[in-house]
Design an enzyme around this catalytic site. Structure first.
Site, short mmCIF file in Angstrom:
data_model
loop_
_atom_site.label_atom_id
_atom_site.label_comp_id
_atom_site.label_asym_id
_atom_site.label_seq_id
_atom_site.Cartn_x
_atom_site.Cartn_y
_atom_site.Cartn_z
N ASN A 110 0.99 -1.47 0.14
CA ASN A 110 -0.23 -0.13 0.51
C ASN A 110 0.72 1.08 0.32
O ASN A 110 2.02 1.11 0.23
CB ASN A 110 -1.02 -0.42 1.17
N ARG A 111 0.32 2.21 1.02
CA ARG A 111 0.79 3.56 -0.13
C ARG A 111 1.24 4.36 1.52
O ARG A 111 1.10 4.18 2.67
CB ARG A 111 -0.19 4.14 0.03
N HIS A 136 3.06 0.19 -2.71
CA HIS A 136 3.70 -1.51 -2.70
C HIS A 136 4.99 -1.30 -2.98
O HIS A 136 5.69 -2.13 -4.14
CB HIS A 136 2.51 -2.06 -4.30
N HIS A 210 -1.12 -10.17 -2.08
CA HIS A 210 -1.82 -9.46 -3.63
C HIS A 210 -2.63 -9.98 -4.43
O HIS A 210 -2.78 -9.89 -5.98
CB HIS A 210 -1.26 -8.14 -4.45
N SER A 211 -3.36 -11.44 -4.36
CA SER A 211 -4.39 -12.09 -5.41
C SER A 211 -5.82 -11.66 -5.07
O SER A 211 -6.06 -10.93 -4.44
CB SER A 211 -4.10 -13.78 -4.31
N TYR A 212 -5.46 -12.08 -6.54
CA TYR A 212 -6.99 -10.93 -6.43
C TYR A 212 -8.17 -12.70 -7.32
O TYR A 212 -7.56 -13.29 -7.86
CB TYR A 212 -6.95 -10.00 -8.23
N ASP A 276 -11.17 0.51 -1.96
CA ASP A 276 -10.26 0.64 -2.27
C ASP A 276 -9.87 0.87 -0.96
O ASP A 276 -9.28 2.13 -0.64
CB ASP A 276 -9.77 1.49 -3.21
N GLN A 313 -7.05 -4.63 2.96
CA GLN A 313 -7.18 -3.58 2.62
C GLN A 313 -8.16 -4.48 1.70
O GLN A 313 -8.30 -5.62 1.20
CB GLN A 313 -5.84 -3.52 1.46
N GLU A 340 -5.94 -8.04 0.96
CA GLU A 340 -4.60 -7.66 1.40
C GLU A 340 -4.49 -7.36 3.69
O GLU A 340 -4.57 -5.96 3.79
CB GLU A 340 -3.94 -6.68 0.99
#
Ligand code: BGC
Length: 375
Positions: A110-111, A136, A210-212, A276, A313, A340
């Site tokens: 993340n940021r 990331h 970070h799996s979708y 998000d 997340q 996440e």
């Protein structure tokens, strides 16, 4: 007995290390690890693809490029396997452009606002790769490096141990950071992700996967009908750049509330840009607790996510726009969701958030478990 045991163990290790395709039997049930070449990185490093099959036939494919889970096959209520994670067939596609499909992100998932933070009076400047912010891990984060890989197995399941040394100064972060991530496909139908790290200078880190996911199958359209429960009464609101404002707000009476299972799409139109957001998990310590559960009504697949982390997340694949095509599918907006497990975004600049500082002599640990079943 001792010698016999050692011989069996050595034979097993040689099989596994040599990438054999033979399967090994444990407790009368079949599980195995297969290793195959997956191609080369831009700087000519060979990488491999490991297929971990548990005793019930669930399969995870993982490459040591970016520690990426490229495929995850789990059964539906009729016992039919489908691949439930978005991704690609080839390393070249991962290298070319991937929205972090299946990868380990780090050092900081993340940021971090403006890519800056101060630690012990020293200001550090990180690579900025998301407008003015750091996302990331930066330009070449942990999702784009080659990890060392070692297959392992015991009675509980099959594992891949991945290690990476992130050098002092990489992407602007202080300290040599030794990281280990172990993926295990357990015989209880869990994908377990265990993280450890140590540093030689004070630093910050926040590792996650970070799996979708799309529990109907990676190629089956949007995830808006999936029913999600997030074990969180609060979330961290963000500004226009998706940087937390520092507030911790209740979800009650807002479209952010998933304390009871609700279809992802039920109120998504009321959330600008889609979900998000970092949810603040209902917990008071770092024990392994239920963070989320997601149920897909058509196939009956259920995923329950447990973590030792304080946050999660929830990302509803808002930036997927059809330009990412993988494994024979076109990935459009909302065709996958990410969960996440993490510390909160921009924590290095938010004294009221749980600390992400790691000091020499300390060990970073994080365990996340995705458990699969059907209803
Ligand atoms: C972030 C999104 C970002 C995405 C990148 C997620 O973890 O929260 O804002 O766009 O990763 O694919």
């Amino acid at each position: 007995m001792g010698t016999k045991y050692t011989i069996i163990l050595s034979v097993l290790t040689v099989f596994l290390m040599s990438g054999c395709k033979e399967s090994t039997e444990y407790g009368g049930k079949k599980m195995n690890i297969k290793k195959e070449a997956f191609g080369k990185t831009a700087d000519d490093k060979n990488v491999n693809l490991y297929t971990l099959t548990n005793a019930n036939g669930l399969k995870a494919k993982i490459t040591n490029y970016g520690a990426i889970v490229t495929s995850l096959q789990v059964p539906d209520r009729n016992g039919n396997l489908a691949d439930i994670v978005l991704g690609y067939d080839t390393i070249d596609e991962y290298i070319k452009a991937s929205p972090y499909f299946g990868a380990i992100v780090g050092r900081y998932g993340n940021r971090i606002a403006k890519g800056k933070f101060t630690l012990n009076g020293i200001e550090y400047s990180l690579a900025t790769n998301d407008g003015e912010n750091h996302l990331h891990g930066g330009i070449k984060g942990f999702d784009k490096v080659v990890w060392n890989a070692e297959p392992m197995q015991d009675d509980n399941g099959v594992s891949l141990k991945l290690t990476y040394l992130s050098k002092d100064g990489e992407e602007g972060y202080p300290g040599n950071l030794n990281c280990t991530v172990i993926y295990t496909m357990t015989n209880n139908d869990e994908l377990k992700i265990s993280y450890e790290a140590e540093t030689d200078k004070p630093t910050v880190l926040n590792l996650t996967n970070h799996s979708y996911f799309n529990l109907a199958g990676h190629d089956s359209g949007d995830i808006l009908g999936h029913e999600i429960m997030l074990n969180a009464d609060h979330f961290t609101p963000v500004d226009e750049g998706l940087i937390p404002t520092s507030e911790i707000k209740p979800v009650k009476d807002t479209p952010m509330d998933f304390t009871k299972p609700m279809p992802i799409g039920s109120r998504i139109a009321e959330v600008k840009g889609g979900y998000d957001h970092n949810y603040v998990l209902n917990k008071s310590d770092d024990s392994l607790t239920l963070a989320a559960s997601v149920y897909e009504p058509k196939t009956g697949r259920l995923m329950e996510t447990f973590t030792t982390e304080p946050g999660i997340q929830f990302y509803s694949g808002n930036f997927l726009d059809g330009s990412n095509k993988g494994k024979g599918a076109v990935y459009n907006k909302h065709n996958g969701f990410c969960l996440e497990t993490q510390h909160f975004p921009d924590s290095p600049n938010k004294p009221n958030f749980p600390s992400v500082v790691l000091k020499p002599g300390e060990k970073y640990t994080h365990l996340t478990v995705h458990k699969f079943s059907v209803r």
